[in-house]
Design an enzyme around this catalytic site. Structure first.
Site, mmCIF file in Angstrom:
data_model
loop_
_atom_site.group_PDB
_atom_site.id
_atom_site.type_symbol
_atom_site.label_atom_id
_atom_site.label_comp_id
_atom_site.label_asym_id
_atom_site.label_seq_id
_atom_site.Cartn_x
_atom_site.Cartn_y
_atom_site.Cartn_z
ATOM 1 N N ASN A 1 1.101 -0.970 0.053
ATOM 2 C CA ASN A 1 0.004 -0.419 0.069
ATOM 3 C C ASN A 1 0.711 1.084 0.107
ATOM 4 O O ASN A 1 2.533 1.125 0.082
ATOM 5 C CB ASN A 1 -0.671 0.329 1.281
ATOM 6 C CG ASN A 1 -0.116 0.100 2.427
ATOM 7 O OD1 ASN A 1 0.307 1.072 2.688
ATOM 8 N ND2 ASN A 1 -0.131 -1.270 3.424
ATOM 9 N N LYS B 1 8.091 -19.740 -5.534
ATOM 10 C CA LYS B 1 9.504 -19.335 -5.382
ATOM 11 C C LYS B 1 10.645 -19.111 -7.648
ATOM 12 O O LYS B 1 11.579 -18.670 -6.284
ATOM 13 C CB LYS B 1 10.259 -20.686 -5.195
ATOM 14 C CG LYS B 1 9.773 -21.200 -3.416
ATOM 15 C CD LYS B 1 10.392 -22.522 -3.017
ATOM 16 C CE LYS B 1 11.141 -21.980 -1.781
ATOM 17 N NZ LYS B 1 9.153 -22.335 -1.212
#
Ligand code: PMT
Length: 391
Positions: A204, A281
Site C-alpha cells: 500500500n 519461489k
C-alpha cells in the site's frame, strides 16, 4: 521546540568547522537564534565573517575583547552546543581548563550542553579522550556522534562530525520536556509487503512518515521506544530500538516480541489485511496467472487486545471519507483506548505527505477534530491525549 530558543554555538579547530555554517542555518530555520563563539584554531579553517553573515549576530573569538562576554553570553543561552568539538577542546572542557573565550564560557554556563566530537579515529580511541568523554557524560553533558566513515585524512573509522539533521534533532531532544520518562512505547510504521513471487508483492502507499513522527516525538519526550517498521525510505530516529519487518506476519512477530515490556502500543502501520495463499519461489511468467488466491492476515491489534491489561492501545483508522462510525466500530472491535481517524482522500492527509488531518476518538467516546497539522504536531497531540488517558 527550537523556536525562540537562544543557542550558543561553539566552533573549534576541525576541518568539520565548515559544516557548522549549515548547522547554524538549520537551527535558525527551526526558529532558534544562534550566537557563535570560535576558537583561534577554528578561525584558521573558516572566518568569523561567514558565521556573522549567516546568523546576523556578532561572532566572538577574543576573551579580552569585552570584559564580561564570558559570563553574559552563557547567562543568555538556552543551549550550548560545541560542533565540531576537537580532542583538545573535549579534554580541556573535562578538566575545567579555561584558556580561551569558548572554554571560559563553558565554565560559566549552567544549562544543557551538547557536544559533537570530530577528530581522527586514533585520537577518538586514545585513552585520554575516552576518559574525558566519559567524565563529561557523567557530568550530564549530551553527545551526538561521531559518525563513522571516511575521514578528512583519507582514513576510515569513527570520528566524523555527525550529520547536521541528526545534530539538529539532538538539540530538539535535549531541550524537550521529558514528560514520557519511564514509559516504554511500541510504535509500528509503514506498509507491509506480501510476496506474490520473488519480484512482485501486494502493498500500500504508506511511507512510514506518520509512525516515524510518533516514534521521534516519543523519544524527544523521554520514552523508551521500540519502532517496528515496514519497508520505508526513512532514517530511523536516534535512540529508538528498530525492528524491521517486511510482511504482516513478520510485523506481528516483532510486535509480539516487544510487547511484554511495552506499556503503550501505537499502531500507525498500514498492515496488509490479506496475503497471497501461494508465494511462488520463481517469477510467474506473463499470462501464467490470471487471479490471486488470498488469505486473511491476523489482525495484530485485535490479537494483542486479548491480554491487554493496563497497557494503552492506540490504533489508526485509514478511511476514504471522514467515516466516524467506521472508526468507532474499529475502536470497539480492537478494544482500543484511542483511535486516530484520517481520511486518506483529503488533500494533505494520510499517505506519503508530511501533514495529516485527524479526528481523535477515545474509549469514552470523546471526539476531537483537528485541522491540517504537520505529522510531528499530530504526534504531539496524540501524546497529549495519552497523558490525559493515563491520569
Ligand atoms: O505512513 P504514512 O505515509 O505517513 O501514512 C500514514 C497512514 C495513513 C498509514 C496512517 O496515518 C494510518 O492511517 N495508519 C493505519 C492504516 C491502516 O491500516 O488502517 P486500518 O483502518 O486498515 O487499520 C486499523 C488499525 O488496525 C490500524 O492501527 C492498523 O495498524 C491495525 N491493523 C490493521 C490490519 C491488521 N492486519 N492488523 C492491524 O493491527
Amino acid at each position: 521546540m527550537l523556536k525562540d530558543r537562544k543557542i550558543l554555538l561553539g566552533v573549534t579547530g576541525s576541518i568539520a568547522a565548515y559544516k557548522s555554517v549549515d548547522l547554524a542555518r538549520r537551527l535558525m530555520d527551526e526558529g532558534a537564534s544562534v550566537s557563535v563563539v570560535m576558537t583561534e584554531a577554528a578561525c584558521r579553517f573558516i572566518t568569523p565573517y561567514l558565521f556573522e553573515a549567516v546568523t546576523g549576530n556578532p561572532v566572538r573569538t577574543d576573551l579580552f575583547a569585552d570584559p564580561y562576554s564570558h559570563i553574559e553570553l552563557s547567562k543568555q543561552s538556552d543551549l550550548f552546543i560545541i560542533a565540531p568539538a576537537t580532542a583538545n577542546t573535549i579534554n580541556k572542557l573535562s578538566c575545567g581548563i579555561a584558556d580561551n573565550l569558548l572554554t571560559n564560557l563553558w565554565l560559566t554556563y549552567e544549562g544543557p550542553a551538547l557536544v559533537a566530537p570530530a577528530m581522527n579515529f586514533r585520537m577518538y580511541r586514545s585513552p585520554s579522550v575516552k576518559k574525558h568523554l566519559k567524565e563529561l557524560k557523567k557530568n550530564g553533558v549530551h553527545f551526538v556522534g561521531p559518525g563513522s566513515g571516511s575521514l578528512a585524512c583519507g582514513e576510515e573509522g569513527p570520528g566524523r562530525m555527525e550529520d547536521i539533521p541528526v545534530i539538529v534533532e539532538s538539540c530538539t531532544y535535549v531541550l524537550s520536556e521529558k514528560d514520557l520518562a519511564g514509559m516504554n512505547i511500541l510504535v509500528t510504521a509503514g506498509p507491509t509487503r506480501e510476496p506474490i513471487d520473488p519480484v512482485r508483492f501486494i502493498s500500500n502507499r504508506s511511507s512510514g512518515k506518520m509512525g516515524y513522527a510518533i516514534a521521534r516525538s516519543a523519544v524527544r519526550r523521554g520514552a523508551e521506544v521500540t519502532l517496528v517498521s515496514g519497508p520505508v525510505n526513512l532514517v530511523p530516529p536516534e535512540r529508538v530500538s528498530l525492528l524491521s519487518a517486511e510482511t504482516a506476519a513478520e510485523m506481528e512477530a516483532a510486535v509480539l516480541k516487544s510487547l511484554p515490556k511495552a506499556d503503550c502500543v501505537i499502531m500507525a502501520a498500514a498492515v496488509a489485511d490479506f496475503t497471497p495463499r501461494e508465494k511462488s519461489k520463481v517469477k510467474h511468467s506473463k499470462g501464467s496467472i490470471t487471479a490471486l488466491d488470498l488469505s486473511q492476515n491476523n489482525d495484530i491489534l485485535k490479537k494483542i487486545s486479548k491480554k491487554k491489561g493496563d497497557r494503552l492501545h492506540i490504533g489508526f483508522a485509514a478511511e476514504t471519507g471522514k467515516d466516524i462510525k467506521k472508526a468507532e466500530a474499529k475502536l470497539k472491535e480492537k478494544k482500543l483506548d484511542l483511535i486516530v481517524l484520517n481520511d486518506v482522500q483529503q488533500e494533505g492527509a494520510g499517505f506519503d505527505v508530511d501533514t495529516n488531518i485527524v479526528t481523535l476518538i477515545d474509549s469514552n467516546n470523546t471526539i476531537t477534530e483537528y485541522p491540517l497539522l504537520s505529522k510531528d504536531k499530530v504526534a504531539d497531540i496524540i501524546f497529549h491525549k495519552i497523558r490525559e488517558l493515563k491520569k
